[in-house]
Design an enzyme around this catalytic site. Sequence first.
Site, PDB file in Angstrom:
ATOM      1  N   SER A 126       1.956  -1.256  -0.036  1.00  0.00           N
ATOM      2  CA  SER A 126       2.523   0.069   0.244  1.00  0.00           C
ATOM      3  C   SER A 126       3.728  -0.042   1.159  1.00  0.00           C
ATOM      4  O   SER A 126       3.804  -0.927   2.022  1.00  0.00           O
ATOM      5  CB  SER A 126       1.453   0.915   0.926  1.00  0.00           C
ATOM      6  OG  SER A 126       2.003   2.105   1.434  1.00  0.00           O
ATOM      7  N   TYR A 151      -5.907   2.413   7.334  1.00  0.00           N
ATOM      8  CA  TYR A 151      -5.533   2.219   5.921  1.00  0.00           C
ATOM      9  C   TYR A 151      -4.300   1.319   5.816  1.00  0.00           C
ATOM     10  O   TYR A 151      -4.279   0.333   5.078  1.00  0.00           O
ATOM     11  CB  TYR A 151      -5.252   3.579   5.239  1.00  0.00           C
ATOM     12  CG  TYR A 151      -4.366   3.440   4.032  1.00  0.00           C
ATOM     13  CD1 TYR A 151      -4.878   2.937   2.832  1.00  0.00           C
ATOM     14  CD2 TYR A 151      -3.005   3.754   4.089  1.00  0.00           C
ATOM     15  CE1 TYR A 151      -4.052   2.760   1.732  1.00  0.00           C
ATOM     16  CE2 TYR A 151      -2.181   3.579   2.997  1.00  0.00           C
ATOM     17  CZ  TYR A 151      -2.706   3.084   1.825  1.00  0.00           C
ATOM     18  OH  TYR A 151      -1.880   2.894   0.748  1.00  0.00           O
ATOM     19  N   LYS A 155      -3.525  -2.798   4.261  1.00  0.00           N
ATOM     20  CA  LYS A 155      -2.472  -3.296   3.366  1.00  0.00           C
ATOM     21  C   LYS A 155      -1.728  -4.472   4.020  1.00  0.00           C
ATOM     22  O   LYS A 155      -1.433  -5.476   3.374  1.00  0.00           O
ATOM     23  CB  LYS A 155      -1.498  -2.173   2.993  1.00  0.00           C
ATOM     24  CG  LYS A 155      -2.124  -1.084   2.141  1.00  0.00           C
ATOM     25  CD  LYS A 155      -2.633  -1.609   0.801  1.00  0.00           C
ATOM     26  CE  LYS A 155      -3.326  -0.563  -0.039  1.00  0.00           C
ATOM     27  NZ  LYS A 155      -4.018  -1.121  -1.222  1.00  0.00           N
TER      28      LYS A 155
END
Length: 340
Positions: A126, A151, A155
């Site tokens: 991302s 979150y 990544k």
Amino acid sequence: MARILVTGGLGFIGSHTVVELINAGHEPIIVDNLSNANVDVLNGIEAITGKRPLFEKVDLKIKEEVEQLFNRHTDLDGIIHFAAYKAVGESVAKPLEYYENNLGSLVYLLQNLRDHGLDNFIFSSSCTVYGEAEELPITENSPVQPAMSPYGNTKQIGEEVIKDAIAAHQFNAISLRYFNPIGAHPSAEIGESPLGVPLNLVPYVTQTAAGVREQLSVFGNDYDTRDGTNERDYIHVVDIAKAHVIAVERLVNRKNLDKYEYFNLGTGTGSTVLEVIQSFERVSNSKLNYKIVARRSGDVTAAYADTTKANQILGWKAEKNLDDAMADAWRWEKKIRNLD
Ligand code: UD1
């Protein structure tokens, strides 16, 4: 023809990628635990492609289930790994579940890749790894900033786990760093189905227009952008899906220049929240009910991609624009709400 395991293959980006893999003549095998997807997505994939891919209901955070999966499928040419939790706010409330799910599954997949002598791993990353970038547009050389949420951290750590594994073991990988994937398949057979109240802008827009939500809140109009609202690089999910096919073929055909490559996936053009609303109003020929409210905490002012590396080295370019994506998102919303 390549046999590709697609984890999270019934999800939003996963399902569109399965369609593009089939369109390109490959054989995807879908793995999903149905935690945030519905098995009916298989019907949509079949309606578009005429093929019903093999579906394995597997929970990748359970090590034994992953081992059994790889014992059943020993002849894979590659893996595209989408399966992950993805809600920023939820990750702040449930960090341990996010680390367990997003990182546990990644480690088990890579262990099995290694132990079965398999190769060619595509990771769903991302633009969140860049945080509030100092320079726009954002190139792959922009420094990775401390993550703003658990979150985002999954990544970043995920990319590092792959890097370390590649240094020690014999495989190749590509991380694709998505900007803001939106839209739906133009056939309206598959699309985005957020559970509960949508957190992302575009599903909120289409649900408001469909009468499911009362009013869209625009989070702040006092940012340093052309109209004061946040600027993002919204990219059509079908373009994102096609990039995965190109990336996995690149690895399978050994065209990669490094054992581990990173590419930004965006259009290269930023759009503000108000421009997204205007695009929606244009393609739907309607007025959207919205109001300006306070900023949402954690939002960066602007983020859009420099796509030169993806264009020149990966050989991929976004073909669809914001209006295409909004029209397809709206067609999908109308279909699932039985409107017309
Ligand atoms: C977020 C995540 C990103 C994730 C992506 C896709 C953050 C910091 N980033 O991106 O990591 O990959 O979702 O799941 O959370 N907006 C409104 N009203 C709304 C919803 C959104 O005005 O009801 C605005 C936001 O303030 C933002 C823009 O729309 O400026 C896009 O928001 P969103 O769709 O949530 O994506 P990001 O926050 O860019």
